[in-house]
Design an enzyme around this catalytic site. Structure first.
Site, PDB file in Angstrom:
ATOM      1  CG  HIS A  37      -1.812  -1.190   1.322  1.00 24.57           C
ATOM      2  ND1 HIS A  37      -1.356  -2.430   1.712  1.00 24.57           N
ATOM      3  CD2 HIS A  37      -3.146  -1.319   1.070  1.00 24.57           C
ATOM      4  CE1 HIS A  37      -2.376  -3.276   1.706  1.00 24.57           C
ATOM      5  NE2 HIS A  37      -3.454  -2.633   1.314  1.00 24.57           N
ATOM      6  N   PRO A 127      -5.850  -4.902  11.354  1.00 21.76           N
ATOM      7  CG  PRO A 127      -6.394  -6.704  12.716  1.00 21.76           C
ATOM      8  CD  PRO A 127      -5.241  -5.821  12.323  1.00 21.76           C
ATOM      9  CG  ASP A 164     -10.803   8.526   5.403  1.00 23.14           C
ATOM     10  OD1 ASP A 164     -11.281   9.475   6.045  1.00 23.14           O
ATOM     11  OD2 ASP A 164     -10.054   8.674   4.428  1.00 23.14           O
ATOM     12  CG  HIS A 268      -5.909   1.646  -0.531  1.00 22.94           C
ATOM     13  ND1 HIS A 268      -5.911   2.282   0.688  1.00 22.94           N
ATOM     14  CD2 HIS A 268      -6.144   0.333  -0.262  1.00 22.94           C
ATOM     15  CE1 HIS A 268      -6.140   1.396   1.646  1.00 22.94           C
ATOM     16  NE2 HIS A 268      -6.285   0.212   1.084  1.00 22.94           N
ATOM     17  CD  GLU A 415     -19.699  -6.134  25.351  1.00 20.58           C
ATOM     18  OE1 GLU A 415     -20.695  -6.332  26.071  1.00 20.58           O
ATOM     19  OE2 GLU A 415     -19.717  -5.372  24.345  1.00 20.58           O
ATOM     20  CG  HIS A 477     -27.820 -12.980  27.429  1.00 22.10           C
ATOM     21  ND1 HIS A 477     -28.576 -12.443  26.407  1.00 22.10           N
ATOM     22  CD2 HIS A 477     -27.417 -11.928  28.195  1.00 22.10           C
ATOM     23  CE1 HIS A 477     -28.649 -11.128  26.569  1.00 22.10           C
ATOM     24  NE2 HIS A 477     -27.945 -10.790  27.636  1.00 22.10           N
ATOM     25  NE  ARG A 524     -27.732 -15.848  36.723  1.00 23.30           N
ATOM     26  CZ  ARG A 524     -28.838 -16.259  37.357  1.00 23.30           C
ATOM     27  NH1 ARG A 524     -29.121 -17.553  37.412  1.00 23.30           N
ATOM     28  NH2 ARG A 524     -29.659 -15.371  37.905  1.00 23.30           N
TER      29      ARG A 524
END
Length: 668
Positions: A37, A127, A164, A268, A415, A477, A524
């Site tokens: 790039h 990423p 961007d 690019h 998260e 969930h 839980r």
């Protein structure tokens, strides 16, 4: 020839030539690799030159100097910008031959910047959005250390170059919101506002007013011509005085200098081509052959290292004279003291003897109370689930805007941003970050969790509500495929403990794993003690072990993790009543078990047929149960009901396991 030839360099500002050196190296390396790039490095060459030549404090000869400024190339596809900078300022491991090997196997110059591949690369990027989000954690770590040790020892900035694409990714919103809220004024983001994406102009897909978005999040915002070096310098100087994090929108031309292609998406992600490179050389007055940098250019860039070396030496003198030196250096070492392990061992002995029955999320909270009391390195947090994940312990002060002495971070419902920030905290050195959410929401955090593993960072993920055992909240969930997803990832330890003892041992193992992130997968519902006698060693660290051996020769071996270990034990009792000898193997961490010797694994698993039970997807279990084995678990999404009803409805019961074992056992 263009009037701005190198021979006429004496009439030019040195920074112009310095920037063109970046452009030349970028286009030539991409051309040699036949991939990469070039557009972003060429477009941001002026901005990067100003940043490094006038502001950034780094010492390439001491790249790990703790009080250096951090530079994060969030737009990691433009990696040749960073590699060119590292070569020009004099990093010893970034000679010209490395640039010639751009994108080649084994080179330091990977397609995207990789942490650990070369000195000075503070974090892996590529990423989009991860860099800016990781930088938030770095700045937060800097502020926390400054609050503890003072600005004589900790006083630096984190600079980010973002594109961007970084700002379009959802993680950017989480990151800028958190940074603005916490007033992380040591964060300066230089936005490559070139209005180009791979498909074409950004107007194809967005109308977002990014400057207004950042202002709304509590940032100081400026806008400059990214090719006006004096304007860029003035903006950075102003940002350094702000009490808020800063965004500098740098209006640039992608591929700046390429006369026929600049401003186009064609620059690019592909080489410019021989003809356009020749035209670029003529246009910018760069008459040198590929990878040939004139000595005066090197000398100009060497001033960056000289300035950084002087700053480092002054800092070393302050450190030597500081009464806080020993404590500071101990923190940076990140060593979890023997006191922590000693107290955890006493904790394990106490609760094994008392046969304490609690949910493993509660067991984690209890173990954390011991850890946090014995060490100041741990930095806790949660994505707005503190009192569900049970991640805060007595005495942990919350971190807030301008208040950085605490040890607990309220990440909000972010998260992904939480995971990336924890990477930044870990990368900054010393602290051991841990953060909580529900296991099902690992989906949201996974991009950054993958980078924890890729970079080998000791980040600890506390993920509760681990199965259908969470009950009435229902299938949205209830994790099904999540354990398989996490176990498939290289270099990450996934712990699913069955009781309070295994939970404490998992914490011990996670703290000891200095180059591997860990996921603690916690229940839980309350779980009974499974250990009938105290162990002399950390059995969870072995990954799997025989919890209960058969009375005689094994007819079947039952494998289980977490809350299903109690199911396997109950099934073994049912089988024993029928004269079938069943061993129970607890397998809290597959990755640790894989690391054991072949002999240990064989003795643990045995030669009898095996039945695995786990309230999750089967994927991955066949490697352990073999061709003769069977699996009892989930093959669909869950449902909304009390946990006990769900286990019966989905057939994850002692009776179902015993029946399955009877079908496959050697006793059958």
């Amino acid at each position: 020839m263009n009037q701005h030839t190198l021979q006429g360099a004496a009439s030019l500002a040195p920074e112009h030539i310095m920037a063109n050196a970046i452009r030349a190296l970028a286009m030539d390396a991409v051309q040699a690799a036949n991939s990469g790039h070039p557009g972003m490095p060429m477009g941001m060459a002026d901005v990067a030159t100003v940043l490094f030549n006038r502001f950034i404090n780094i010492d390439p000869h001491a790249p790990h100097w703790p009080d250096r400024d951090r530079f994060v190339l969030s737009a990691g596809h433009g990696s040749m910008l960073q590699y060119a900078l590292h070569h020009l300022v004099g990093y010893k491991d970034m000679g010209i031959e490395e640039l010639k090997k751009f994108r080649k196997l084994g080179s330091r110059t990977a397609g995207h910047p990789e942490y650990g591949h070369a000195e000075g690369i503070e974090t892996t990027t590529g990423p989009l959005g991860q860099g800016i989000a990781t930088a938030v954690g770095m700045v937060l770590a800097e502020r926390m250390k400054a609050a503890r040790f003072g600005k004589d020892l900790v006083d630096h900035y984190t600079y980010v170059i973002a594109g961007d694409g970084c700002l379009q990714e959802g993680i950017s919103h989480e990151a800028i919101d958190l940074a603005g809220h916490l007033k992380l004024n040591r964060l300066i983001v230089l936005w490559d506002d070139n209005r180009i994406s791979i498909d074409g102009p950004t107007s194809l897909s967005t109308s977002m007013d990014q400057k207004t978005r950042f202002k709304a999040a509590g940032w100081a915002v400026q806008s400059v011509d990214g090719h006006d070096r004096e304007a860029v310098a003035a903006a950075i100087a102003k940002a350094k005085q702000s009490k808020k994090p800063s965004l500098i929108a740098c209006h640039t031309l992608i591929g700046k200098g390429a006369p026929n292609m600049q401003g186009s998406e064609k620059t690019h992600g592909a080489p410019l081509g021989a003809a356009e490179i020749a035209a670029t050389r003529a246009h910018i007055g760069w008459t040198n052959e590929p990878f040939n940098i004139p000595q005066p250019v090197y000398e100009s860039w060497s001033e960056v290292a000289k300035r950084g070396a002087a700053a480092r030496q002054a800092w070393e003198q302050r450190l030597a004279a500081s009464a806080k030196r020993n404590r500071f250096e101990a923190m940076l070492a990140g060593y979890v003291s023997a006191t922590v392990h000693k107290k955890l061992s006493a904790f394990i002995k106490e609760h094994q003897s008392a046969a304490t029955k609690v949910a493993t999320r509660k067991a984690s909270e209890m173990a954390l109370a011991v850890i946090n009391d014995a060490s100041t390195l741990t930095i806790g947090g949660s994505a707005d689930l503190t009192h569900s994940n049970l991640t805060v312990t007595k005495g942990l002060e919350s971190i807030g805007p301008g208040r950085y002495k605490g040890r607990y971070i309220h990440y909000g419902i972010r998260e992904h941003g939480m995971a990336a920030a924890m990477n930044g905290i870990a990368l900054h050195g010393g602290f051991v970050p841990y953060g909580g959410t529900f296991l099902c929401f690992a989906d949201y955090a996974k991009g950054a969790m993958r980078l924890s593993a890729l970079m080998g960072q000791r980040v600890i993920y506390v993920m509760t509500h681990d199965s259908i055992g969470l009950g009435e909240d229902g299938p949205t969930h209830q994790p099904i495929e999540h354990l398989a997803m996490l176990r498939a990832m290289p270099n990450i330890n996934v712990f699913r403990p069955s009781d309070i003892v295994e939970t404490a041992e998992a914490w011990q193992a996670a703290l000891d794993a200095t180059s591997t992130p860990s996921v603690l997968v916690l229940s839980r519902q309350a779980l009974p003690m499974q250990r009938e006698k105290a162990a002399r060693e950390n059995l969870v660290a072995k990954g799997a072990y025989v919890l209960r051996e058969a009375s005689g020769k094994r007819d079947v071996t039952l494998l289980a993790t977490g809350s299903e270990v109690q199911v396997a034990v109950a099934a073994a009792d049912l089988l024993s009543a029928k004269g079938v000898q069943a061993a129970v193997v607890s397998m809290p961490c597959w990755e640790a078990f894989e690391a054991q010797s072949e002999d240990y694994r064989a003795k643990t698993l045995g030669s009898a047929p095996r039945v695995a039970v786990e309230a999750a997807a089967r994927l991955g279990w066949d490697r352990w149960i073999g061709d003769r084995g069977a699996f009892v678990g989930m093959n669909s999404f869950g449902a909304s009901a009390p946990a006990e009803d769900l286990y019966r409805h989905f057939g994850i019961t002692a009776e179902a396991v015993a029946d399955t074992a009877l079908r496959v056992s050697t006793h059958a």
